[in-house]
Design an enzyme around this catalytic site. Sequence first.
Site, mmCIF file in Angstrom:
data_model
loop_
_atom_site.group_PDB
_atom_site.id
_atom_site.type_symbol
_atom_site.label_atom_id
_atom_site.label_comp_id
_atom_site.label_asym_id
_atom_site.label_seq_id
_atom_site.Cartn_x
_atom_site.Cartn_y
_atom_site.Cartn_z
ATOM 1 N N ARG A 112 -7.047 13.982 -10.918
ATOM 2 C CA ARG A 112 -5.854 13.440 -11.589
ATOM 3 C C ARG A 112 -5.336 14.463 -12.617
ATOM 4 O O ARG A 112 -4.128 14.669 -12.733
ATOM 5 C CB ARG A 112 -6.190 12.109 -12.274
ATOM 6 N N PHE B 65 -0.837 6.734 -0.018
ATOM 7 C CA PHE B 65 -2.092 5.983 -0.190
ATOM 8 C C PHE B 65 -2.345 5.864 -1.703
ATOM 9 O O PHE B 65 -3.398 6.234 -2.219
ATOM 10 C CB PHE B 65 -3.267 6.682 0.507
ATOM 11 N N ASP C 112 1.936 2.589 -0.420
ATOM 12 C CA ASP C 112 0.664 1.983 -0.031
ATOM 13 C C ASP C 112 0.986 0.736 0.786
ATOM 14 O O ASP C 112 2.055 0.142 0.648
ATOM 15 C CB ASP C 112 -0.169 1.606 -1.271
ATOM 16 N N SER C 113 0.037 0.337 1.645
ATOM 17 C CA SER C 113 0.263 -0.855 2.464
ATOM 18 C C SER C 113 -0.207 -2.122 1.754
ATOM 19 O O SER C 113 -0.011 -3.217 2.256
ATOM 20 C CB SER C 113 -0.447 -0.700 3.809
ATOM 21 N N ASP D 221 -4.095 10.905 0.050
ATOM 22 C CA ASP D 221 -5.473 10.500 -0.285
ATOM 23 C C ASP D 221 -5.836 9.255 0.535
ATOM 24 O O ASP D 221 -5.981 8.164 -0.004
ATOM 25 C CB ASP D 221 -5.577 10.209 -1.790
ATOM 26 N N CYS E 6 -12.106 11.868 2.152
ATOM 27 C CA CYS E 6 -13.326 11.318 1.546
ATOM 28 C C CYS E 6 -14.357 10.971 2.617
ATOM 29 O O CYS E 6 -15.300 10.237 2.363
ATOM 30 C CB CYS E 6 -13.005 10.099 0.674
HETATM 31 N N1 SAH Z 1 -5.279 7.590 -4.233
HETATM 32 C C1 SAH Z 1 -5.902 6.363 -4.688
HETATM 33 C C2 SAH Z 1 -6.964 5.855 -3.760
HETATM 34 C C3 SAH Z 1 -6.518 5.626 -2.338
HETATM 35 S S1 SAH Z 1 -7.548 4.553 -1.453
HETATM 36 C C4 SAH Z 1 -6.478 6.589 -6.089
HETATM 37 O O1 SAH Z 1 -6.756 7.734 -6.430
HETATM 38 O O2 SAH Z 1 -6.660 5.601 -6.799
HETATM 39 C C5 SAH Z 1 -6.672 4.359 0.027
HETATM 40 C C6 SAH Z 1 -5.441 3.488 -0.070
HETATM 41 O O3 SAH Z 1 -4.770 3.586 1.169
HETATM 42 C C7 SAH Z 1 -5.694 2.002 -0.289
HETATM 43 O O4 SAH Z 1 -4.979 1.583 -1.418
HETATM 44 C C8 SAH Z 1 -5.138 1.309 0.980
HETATM 45 O O5 SAH Z 1 -4.454 0.102 0.665
HETATM 46 C C9 SAH Z 1 -4.183 2.340 1.489
HETATM 47 N N2 SAH Z 1 -3.931 2.398 2.923
HETATM 48 C C10 SAH Z 1 -4.836 2.419 3.933
HETATM 49 N N3 SAH Z 1 -4.209 2.620 5.118
HETATM 50 C C11 SAH Z 1 -2.895 2.738 4.844
HETATM 51 C C12 SAH Z 1 -1.745 2.996 5.638
HETATM 52 N N4 SAH Z 1 -1.834 3.180 6.958
HETATM 53 N N5 SAH Z 1 -0.546 3.056 5.032
HETATM 54 C C13 SAH Z 1 -0.432 2.876 3.689
HETATM 55 N N6 SAH Z 1 -1.487 2.662 2.880
HETATM 56 C C14 SAH Z 1 -2.706 2.598 3.456
#
Ligand code: SAH
Length: 397
Positions: free
Chosen positions: A213, A229, A251-252, A301, A341
């Site tokens: 971050r 994400f 995000d979804s 991410d 990850c």
């Molecule tokens: N970058 C964030 C963590 C991401 S975790 C941080 O640092 O806090 C992964 C995220 O991807 C989750 O919030 C999940 O809801 C989202 N996600 C998973 N598949 C997805 C997709 N196909 N489209 C959009 N979001 C998605």
Amino acid sequence: MKQGALYLRKGREKSLLRRHPWIFSGAVERVEGIPERGATVAIHASDGRFLACGAYSPDSQLRARVWSFDPAEQINADFFARRIARALAYRAFLGYDAPQGACRLLAAEADGLPGVTADRYGDWIVVQISSAGAERFKHVIADALLAKTNCRGVYERSDLAARKKEGLAECAGLLAGEMPPESLSIVENGLRFRVDVFRGHKTGFYLDQKENRCAVASLSAGRRVLNCFAYTGTFGVCALKGGAVHVTNVDSSRPALECAEENFRVNSLPASAYENVEADVFAYLRHCRESGRTFDMVILDPPKFIDSKNALMRGCRAYKDIALLGFQILNPGGLLVNFSCSGLMERPLFQKITADAALDAGREARILRELSQAPDHPVPLAFPEALYLKGIVSIVR
Ligand code: SAH
């Protein structure tokens, strides 16, 4: 008290002699006694030499996990108190012990406690127990955590599908002290972030991205940022604080974006500087490409795309797809901040996939920064499996 003993096949003691803590079922020649699930057993080489003592998991391919390599060490409350004290001292050394801050206190094997994860959010600790051995001692662990920190409560979030492999059901609830509040927030680098310990991912927050971050903040000045994400939007908040001109979080998950909205508000960021979009990232990136929308920084991410060797090819394609789309919508001089990850994805392969994506996008790019997990998620030299988070910041021409 050891309840039984495992004798390994000839030659299979090598990894234990290198202090690697896992014993797979195929390495076990015979079991002496009838140890219960999660019981502490002695582990011997085929010639009878003592190697370690560990927790027995009869239902799992990972048949035992080492607690200690010291033949004199008893696995009891004192043992857990010692391991926890050692882990806390390391976080203090890192300077990760600010009272309103957050950090991973116990990182399983990396802290000599396989199956035990504990995260501190201000005055509250959230634990996840993922092995049969750790399950037996979870109350002892929770009591020791409470006694050795000034925290007020230890809550369990063991709603993990992986527990099935250990013959354990999913569970959640209070383990020690008081119940954490519904609305909890932490302070990181002067920014306030909301943590939903009851419904959030993992234990509520992505602590492993702490240093990344800061990296994003330091690279954001003057940029329009697409944070894919986004979860609760923390990269986006840091980008704006670092001088980004606009952030789009995608995000979804609606609850995650609602939490993101709060995170932008409590950090006094103007509503005109960000947008939260509920969408599938794959579809959203394509939509940007088709409509000619471009950015100066794209953060990717995603969740773990590879959770078993069988999923490797499919997962690699998914990583490549989003990286390709990301490169296609970057302005000249733009940055792709690409993460994986998945522990099964090694850095050289991840770099190759990112390179292939740039090539297919017709972009020339260089590695600006290599990122990893924060140091409260340590990687023992003897246990490289602990390294799972890899990030590559590429700058395109
Ligand atoms: N970058 C964030 C963590 C991401 S975790 C941080 O640092 O806090 C992964 C995220 O991807 C989750 O919030 C999940 O809801 C989202 N996600 C998973 N598949 C997805 C997709 N196909 N489209 C959009 N979001 C998605």
